[in-house]
Enzyme design. Sequence first.
Site, PDB file in Angstrom:
ATOM      1  CG  HIS A  78      45.986  -0.122 -22.848  1.00 60.02           C
ATOM      2  ND1 HIS A  78      44.879  -0.777 -22.365  1.00 60.02           N
ATOM      3  CD2 HIS A  78      45.647   1.195 -22.849  1.00 60.02           C
ATOM      4  CE1 HIS A  78      43.929   0.100 -22.065  1.00 60.02           C
ATOM      5  NE2 HIS A  78      44.385   1.311 -22.354  1.00 60.02           N
ATOM      6  NE  ARG A 129      39.171   0.531 -21.197  1.00 64.09           N
ATOM      7  CZ  ARG A 129      39.969   1.597 -21.130  1.00 64.09           C
ATOM      8  NH1 ARG A 129      40.795   1.878 -22.121  1.00 64.09           N
ATOM      9  NH2 ARG A 129      39.980   2.375 -20.072  1.00 64.09           N
ATOM     10  CD  GLU A 173      44.352  -4.185 -22.814  1.00 67.25           C
ATOM     11  OE1 GLU A 173      44.182  -4.008 -24.023  1.00 67.25           O
ATOM     12  OE2 GLU A 173      44.551  -3.263 -22.000  1.00 67.25           O
ATOM     13  CB  ILE A 177      40.070  10.709 -27.655  1.00 64.65           C
ATOM     14  CG1 ILE A 177      40.490  10.941 -26.193  1.00 64.65           C
ATOM     15  CG2 ILE A 177      41.223  10.073 -28.442  1.00 64.65           C
ATOM     16  CD1 ILE A 177      40.653   9.674 -25.366  1.00 64.65           C
TER      17      ILE A 177
HETATM   18  C1  8YV Z   1      45.203   4.069 -19.219  1.00 66.80           C
HETATM   19  C2  8YV Z   1      43.212   4.300 -20.782  1.00 66.80           C
HETATM   20  O1  8YV Z   1      46.555   4.058 -19.411  1.00 66.80           O
HETATM   21  O2  8YV Z   1      42.536   6.304 -19.777  1.00 66.80           O
HETATM   22  C3  8YV Z   1      42.196   5.243 -20.267  1.00 66.80           C
HETATM   23  O3  8YV Z   1      40.994   4.924 -20.358  1.00 66.80           O
HETATM   24  O4  8YV Z   1      42.897   3.351 -21.424  1.00 66.80           O
HETATM   25  C4  8YV Z   1      44.651   4.531 -20.537  1.00 66.80           C
HETATM   26  O5  8YV Z   1      44.914   5.891 -20.650  1.00 66.80           O
HETATM   27  C5  8YV Z   1      44.801   2.729 -18.695  1.00 66.80           C
HETATM   28  O6  8YV Z   1      43.434   2.521 -18.643  1.00 66.80           O
HETATM   29  C6  8YV Z   1      45.387   2.525 -17.306  1.00 66.80           C
HETATM   30  O7  8YV Z   1      44.588   3.037 -16.296  1.00 66.80           O
END
Ligand code: 8YV
Length: 322
Positions: free
Chosen positions: A286, A239, A268, A157
């Site tokens: 999020h 996070r 959160e 990412i």
């Molecule tokens: C999710 C995320 O929506 O993929 C991840 O690590 O933070 C998000 O894409 C979230 O964790 C719900 O599972």
Amino acid sequence: MKPSLLVARAIFPEVLQKLEQVFDVTSNQTDETWSKAQLTNKLQGKVGTLTTGTDRIDAEVLAACPQLKICANMAVGYNNFDIAAMTAAGVLATNTPDVLTETTADFGFTLMMATARRMTESEHYLRAGQWTKWSYDMFAGSDIHGATLGILGMGRIGQGIAKRGAHGFGMNVIYHNRSRLDAASEDACKARYVSKEELLKTADHLVLVLPYSASSHHAIGAAELALMKPTATLVNIARGGIVDDAALAAALRDRRISAAGLDVFEGEPAIHPDLLTVPNVVLTPHIASASVPTRLAMANLAADNLIAFFTHGKALTPLNAA
Ligand code: 8YV
């Protein structure tokens, strides 16, 4: 007899139907929020589960669910899993890499732009009926094009954001990561590796894309914020817990940095109350991976991991060798 599966949160009905072909599924389509005790209770007798980032699987849960064989997380991040405990218990963990990379990079870039150009603050002003005339410095923010983009955590990412910045907006990209990228990857991102200190001191826009772990807890706290330029912005799409939210709120209030864009928060969905009162922050719940096609792809990959594991004995994107 079909294997028993728990789908811990509501998911796309078509993905649920696909799972029902293979498994005896207990679902949660009303999307109730379960405590750890409730999740443990629902997991009784289940050999597999589809979880999201809010469902914690740790040694205590595993000890109470000895029949469990696989947990498929619908997320790329997996700090809700105690991988060591899962491996010790012989439970396979899987996540959903790749399918969300570009969508999440899009969002990181969007949040950075919204933060630099003060979108939330100006919209609130307009909605409050305060816009009565144009003025030369009204919501004047900082530029994205030509600015220095700093990325902390240069995985898939992070590299996606770097490419958008370097190739689309002529940004000067610097990054810091646990390990340096190879030359070809650095070249593709036009990114230069720097120390964390140089990153903090030099970035005009700092974007956090590193995984959460004990070692990244409060990677950005008061001391790190103090190194940043007073004109800099900070974006966290990684996070909650990576940033010390109380320290950030104080830095924003005192204008020690100019603005922040936050998609993730410590504890959160609770938000540090001070973040709700400072104007120079863009807050989102999020949603970095939340495009319809990407969420569907994530749900399908989590489901396909479960199906592959039970039909061929091998998951598609395993995280451990349980
Ligand atoms: C999710 C995320 O929506 O993929 C991840 O690590 O933070 C998000 O894409 C979230 O964790 C719900 O599972």
